[in-house]
Write an enzyme that holds these catalytic residues in place. Structure first.
Site, PDB file in Angstrom:
ATOM      1  N   PHE A   1       0.818  -1.228   0.000  1.00  0.00           N
ATOM      2  CA  PHE A   1       0.000   0.000   0.000  1.00  0.00           C
ATOM      3  C   PHE A   1       0.842   1.262   0.000  1.00  0.00           C
ATOM      4  CE2 PHE A   1       0.005   2.432   3.956  1.00  0.00           C
ATOM      5  CZ  PHE A   1       0.695   1.611   4.835  1.00  0.00           C
ATOM      6  N   LYS A   2       2.104   1.175   0.392  1.00  0.00           N
ATOM      7  CA  LYS A   2       2.940   2.371   0.459  1.00  0.00           C
ATOM      8  C   LYS A   2       3.039   3.073  -0.905  1.00  0.00           C
ATOM      9  CE  LYS A   2       4.756   1.394   4.797  1.00  0.00           C
ATOM     10  NZ  LYS A   2       4.303   0.069   5.114  1.00  0.00           N
TER      11      LYS A   2
END
Ligand SMILES: *Cc1c(COP(=O)(O)O)cnc(C)c1O
Length: 467
Positions: A111-112
């Protein structure tokens, strides 16, 4: 929008300033002076919008005059063009109550990327305007580093030094960092754990002379712009599930408290979020803090969800600031106490304040593995260990439907743990195949400030050149 430090003693900055600064000069974290509010009509108006249009609406009040709307739209469009799913963050139904929000369709499978792809472009735009040059120093438990390196490789004006704990990140995570051979990327394996790496980065920022000489900047989750970019998917998702009419709960696999804090920001902005579930693995400082008031750092225990193997959650300070009535000197005193004793106690009143929004659960490795099997057998979904911690917490908590678990990593990023749990070895998506054939480049250094600073000083460009 103006930004103030949680410790009350740093200059007030605008969006461009906080993006480039990362950490505040008083050791605190920047937060918006006030939370912008979206009414029901504004939220209802997001129905059917694309990810980029939603992002534009959510980010506009935070960016303010620092960037014109057309430039911001163009930047967000470029940031999400590289995702391999047209919805950017698609939603998958598991059963009547549970949903997965897939946040791993970016280039490094976690998700980063959602925030980092845009942050890299904000850096490039702001640095090009001022002709400045910065040295990005970061600590990573795996995913931040690969996302940052991917977003910043080859960008003008930026030199990147990324510290990861030696042997504590997965092979896929390490290779996603060390096989990027762009000349502005420098990987350092630290002989220590993630908290050691994070403490070294903090110490470099606190070394005023060094930080000034090399114009240090940060892209880890203490960077406000990242949190802002994560607020977007809470709006995008809740609206798809019926907001503003129907409230939605989220379960968030948590380490540094950045992602779940973004959910809190969305809630403060008026999004009807019922519960925010803080899901931890056996490194449970946040669960202890929220249930018992005991925010004390233990020893990091390595688990199958390494991106959550954290004992000190930097972004928790942002919540403490709100719980302390946004009193900077009170927050500074609490954090100074924590830094010397590695422990602080959260008062019953502050705990009650947190309980308005947050639930928490600690998930052990057996329950994590069972949850991977449940998702596989009952819903046909292969999920990664971090997501499994989130889903297990969602199933354990009593929040009403719908409960959305943030799927924070692609299962192929952690193939060994997934295979151990359910017998299936997830394949890397085609866009990242070839990772194991590429050359790696990194240095290994002891967890000592002097050694790291000497290495950086040799390779970074001093700020004086641009000044
Ligand atoms: C970083 C990360 C987390 C933890 O997120 P925080 O914002 O640090 O709480 C959870 N899962 C994965 C896969 C991550 O990369």
């Amino acid at each position: 929008m103006r930004y103030i430090s949680t410790r009350g003693a740093a200059p007030v900055l605008d969006f461009e300033g906080v993006t480039l600064a990362g950490l505040a000069s008083d050791g605190g974290l920047y937060v918006p002076e006030t939370w912008p509010r979206f009414g029901k009509t504004a939220i209802a108006g997001m129905a059917g919008m694309s990810y980029v249009e939603t992002a534009l609406r959510v980010c506009a009040p935070f960016v303010g005059p620092a960037m014109a709307e057309a430039e911001l739209r163009d930047l967000l469009t470029r940031a999400y063009a590289g995702f391999d799913h047209a919805a950017v963050t698609p939603l998958v139904q598991l059963d009547q109550r549970h949903w997965l929000l897939e946040l791993f369709h970016g280039p490094t499978l976690a998700f980063k990327d959602v925030a980092m792809q845009a942050l890299g472009l904000f850096f490039e735009a702001f640095l090009a305007r001022s002709g400045r040059h910065v040295t990005i120093v970061g600590a990573t438990s795996g995913d931040t580093g690969s996302a940052a390196i991917n977003a910043l490789a080859g960008r003008d004006g930026v030199e990147v030094f990324m510290l990861h704990p030696q042997g504590r990140v997965s092979d896929v995570q390490r290779r996603q960092m060390t096989t990027v051979l762009a000349p502005n990327i420098h990987n350092i394996a630290i002989e220590g754990n993630f908290d050691d790496a994070q403490a070294l980065v903090k110490a470099m920022f606190n070394d005023r002379d060094f930080a000034g000489r090399f114009s240090l900047s940060a892209v880890n989750s203490i960077n406000w712009a990242r949190l802002m970019l994560q607020v977007v998917y809470y709006f995008y998702t809740a609206v798809r599930l019926g907001a503003p009419e129907h409230p939605v709960s989220f379960s968030v696999p948590t380490g540094n408290f950045g992602d779940v804090f973004a959910g809190y920001v969305a809630r403060q902005m008026g999004l009807p979020i019922d519960r925010l579930i803080v899901a931890t693995n056996e490194n449970d400082i946040l669960h202890r803090a929220l249930t018992l008031g005991d925010y004390s750092a233990g020893v990091v225990k390595p688990t199958a969800s390494p991106s959550m193997d954290i004992q000190v959650s930097s972004n928790f300070e942002r919540l403490l600031f709100d719980l302390a009535g946004r009193d900077g000197s009170a927050t500074a005193a609490m954090m100074r106490g924590f830094e010397s004793a590695r422990a602080l106690s959260i008062s019953a009143g502050q705990r009650a304040g947190a309980a308005l929004a947050f639930d928490s659960a600690r998930i052990d490795s057996d329950t994590m593995a069972q949850t991977i099997r449940w998702a596989r057998d009952k819903c046909g979904q292969v999920i990664d260990p971090h997501t499994a911690i989130g889903l297990a917490a969602a199933r354990a908590c009593g929040a009403p439907a719908p409960v959305v678990t943030l799927a924070t990593a692609h299962p192929a990023k952690f193939p060994d743990a997934v295979e151990r749990a359910c017998g299936i070895r997830p394949a890397l998506p085609t866009r990242v195949q070839g990772l194991f054939d590429r050359e790696e480049r990194y240095v290994t250094l002891p967890a000592e400030l002097a050694a790291i600073e000497a290495y950086i000083a040799e390779l970074a460009r001093p700020a004086a050149v641009a000044a």
